[in-house]
Motif scaffolding. Structure first.
Motif, PDB file in Angstrom:
ATOM      1  N   GLY A  26       0.422  -1.395  -0.092  1.00  0.00           N
ATOM      2  CA  GLY A  26       0.008   0.185   0.057  1.00  0.00           C
ATOM      3  C   GLY A  26       0.961   1.210  -0.653  1.00  0.00           C
ATOM      4  N   SER A  27       0.403   2.330  -0.153  1.00  0.00           N
ATOM      5  CA  SER A  27       1.401   3.454  -0.376  1.00  0.00           C
ATOM      6  C   SER A  27      -0.289   5.081   0.056  1.00  0.00           C
ATOM      7  N   ALA A  28       0.582   5.748   0.870  1.00  0.00           N
ATOM      8  CA  ALA A  28      -0.438   6.710   1.340  1.00  0.00           C
ATOM      9  C   ALA A  28       0.164   8.280   1.404  1.00  0.00           C
ATOM     10  N   ASP A  29       0.009   9.580   1.600  1.00  0.00           N
ATOM     11  CA  ASP A  29       0.221  10.323   1.953  1.00  0.00           C
ATOM     12  C   ASP A  29       0.987  10.173   3.465  1.00  0.00           C
ATOM     13  N   SER A  30      -0.045  10.054   4.781  1.00  0.00           N
ATOM     14  CA  SER A  30       0.620  10.045   5.706  1.00  0.00           C
ATOM     15  C   SER A  30       0.683   8.855   6.460  1.00  0.00           C
ATOM     16  N   THR A  31       1.233   8.423   7.728  1.00  0.00           N
ATOM     17  CA  THR A  31       1.244   6.724   8.381  1.00  0.00           C
ATOM     18  C   THR A  31      -0.296   6.577   8.850  1.00  0.00           C
ATOM     19  N   TYR A  32      -0.943   7.817   9.254  1.00  0.00           N
ATOM     20  CA  TYR A  32      -2.623   7.437   9.545  1.00  0.00           C
ATOM     21  C   TYR A  32      -3.386   6.963   8.166  1.00  0.00           C
ATOM     22  N   GLU A  33      -2.726   6.991   7.459  1.00  0.00           N
ATOM     23  CA  GLU A  33      -4.156   7.243   6.058  1.00  0.00           C
ATOM     24  C   GLU A  33      -3.182   5.259   5.505  1.00  0.00           C
ATOM     25  N   LEU A  34      -1.340   5.587   5.787  1.00  0.00           N
ATOM     26  CA  LEU A  34      -1.956   4.274   4.961  1.00  0.00           C
ATOM     27  C   LEU A  34      -1.656   3.030   6.083  1.00  0.00           C
ATOM     28  N   GLN A  35      -1.641   3.358   7.614  1.00  0.00           N
ATOM     29  CA  GLN A  35      -2.618   2.168   8.570  1.00  0.00           C
ATOM     30  C   GLN A  35      -3.946   1.854   8.309  1.00  0.00           C
ATOM     31  N   ARG A  36      -4.591   2.876   8.230  1.00  0.00           N
ATOM     32  CA  ARG A  36      -6.213   2.983   7.746  1.00  0.00           C
ATOM     33  C   ARG A  36      -5.958   1.175   5.867  1.00  0.00           C
ATOM     34  N   LYS A  37      -5.446   1.661   5.255  1.00  0.00           N
ATOM     35  CA  LYS A  37      -5.329   1.015   4.260  1.00  0.00           C
ATOM     36  C   LYS A  37      -4.914  -0.077   3.845  1.00  0.00           C
ATOM     37  N   LEU A  38      -3.997  -0.765   5.002  1.00  0.00           N
ATOM     38  CA  LEU A  38      -2.965  -1.320   4.968  1.00  0.00           C
ATOM     39  C   LEU A  38      -3.902  -2.683   5.767  1.00  0.00           C
ATOM     40  N   VAL A  39      -4.794  -1.846   6.916  1.00  0.00           N
ATOM     41  CA  VAL A  39      -5.838  -2.580   7.664  1.00  0.00           C
ATOM     42  C   VAL A  39      -6.944  -3.675   7.052  1.00  0.00           C
ATOM     43  N   GLN A  40      -7.736  -2.726   5.745  1.00  0.00           N
ATOM     44  CA  GLN A  40      -8.572  -3.079   5.145  1.00  0.00           C
ATOM     45  C   GLN A  40      -8.005  -4.411   3.662  1.00  0.00           C
ATOM     46  N   SER A  41      -6.415  -4.031   3.077  1.00  0.00           N
ATOM     47  CA  SER A  41      -6.389  -5.424   2.620  1.00  0.00           C
ATOM     48  C   SER A  41      -5.888  -6.000   3.792  1.00  0.00           C
ATOM     49  N   ALA A  42      -5.403  -5.953   5.030  1.00  0.00           N
ATOM     50  CA  ALA A  42      -5.719  -7.619   6.148  1.00  0.00           C
ATOM     51  C   ALA A  42      -7.377  -8.198   5.828  1.00  0.00           C
ATOM     52  N   LEU A  43      -7.741  -7.611   6.026  1.00  0.00           N
ATOM     53  CA  LEU A  43      -9.156  -7.512   5.745  1.00  0.00           C
ATOM     54  C   LEU A  43      -9.839  -8.302   5.003  1.00  0.00           C
ATOM     55  N   SER A  44      -9.160  -7.767   3.600  1.00  0.00           N
ATOM     56  CA  SER A  44      -9.418  -8.541   2.695  1.00  0.00           C
ATOM     57  C   SER A  44      -9.145 -10.210   2.103  1.00  0.00           C
ATOM     58  N   VAL A  45      -7.950 -10.881   3.379  1.00  0.00           N
ATOM     59  CA  VAL A  45      -7.710 -11.966   2.877  1.00  0.00           C
ATOM     60  C   VAL A  45      -7.916 -12.920   3.894  1.00  0.00           C
ATOM     61  N   ASP A  46      -8.143 -11.733   5.246  1.00  0.00           N
ATOM     62  CA  ASP A  46      -8.796 -12.596   6.094  1.00  0.00           C
ATOM     63  C   ASP A  46      -9.456 -12.036   7.021  1.00  0.00           C
ATOM     64  N   SER A  47     -10.809 -11.709   7.150  1.00  0.00           N
ATOM     65  CA  SER A  47     -12.040 -11.083   8.048  1.00  0.00           C
ATOM     66  C   SER A  47     -11.867 -12.077   8.970  1.00  0.00           C
ATOM     67  N   SER A  48     -11.544 -13.074   9.696  1.00  0.00           N
ATOM     68  CA  SER A  48     -12.905 -14.232  10.992  1.00  0.00           C
ATOM     69  C   SER A  48     -12.302 -13.200  11.851  1.00  0.00           C
ATOM     70  N   GLY A  49     -12.211 -12.650  12.690  1.00  0.00           N
ATOM     71  CA  GLY A  49     -12.416 -11.678  13.598  1.00  0.00           C
ATOM     72  C   GLY A  49     -11.441 -10.171  13.912  1.00  0.00           C
TER      73      GLY A  49
END
Length: 121
Positions: A26-49
């Motif tokens: 992922g990529s973003a202009d700030s660390t906050y935006e980057l973290q949000r995008k990476l969490v969404q990427s992880a949830l797209s692979v595994d949304s078990s809890g």
């Protein structure tokens, strides 16, 4: 339970991240935006809890971000490193022992007073 670890770097005012062992990025202009995008990427692979995440700077222009999806957290929120890994049953005896130790300390202080020694005599 899925654990996703990302290596993050800043270059030219933009943050990029690549999964340490995998294909997510992922990529973003700030660390906050980057973290949000990476969490969404992880949830797209595994949304078990539930989701827990941790962002740690290594240098001003590099960091490590970890996303943990699922696990037996019981729906509670826990903040902190080692405390989050301890099982709930292990925390209760430690809390019960702490007041007993305080009582002993108070008892020891009162023993010193019984010796007839005082700072203001």
């Amino acid at each position: 339970m899925g654990v996703f670890t990302f290596v993050c770097r800043s270059s030219g005012g933009k943050w990029t991240a690549n999964q340490y062992s995998g294909d997510l990025e992922g990529s973003a202009d700030s660390t906050y935006e980057l973290q949000r995008k990476l969490v969404q990427s992880a949830l797209s692979v595994d949304s078990s809890g539930g989701v827990q995440s941790s962002f740690s700077f290594i240098t001003p222009s590099s960091a490590v971000f970890q996303v943990i999806v699922g696990g037996g957290s019981g729906g509670g929120f826990s903040a902190g490193g080692g405390a989050a890994a301890a099982p709930a049953g292990g925390a209760a005896p430690a809390a019960a022992e702490a007041p007993a130790e305080k009582k002993e300390e108070v008892k020891e202080e009162s023993d010193d007073e019984d010796l007839g020694l005082s700072l203001f005599d």
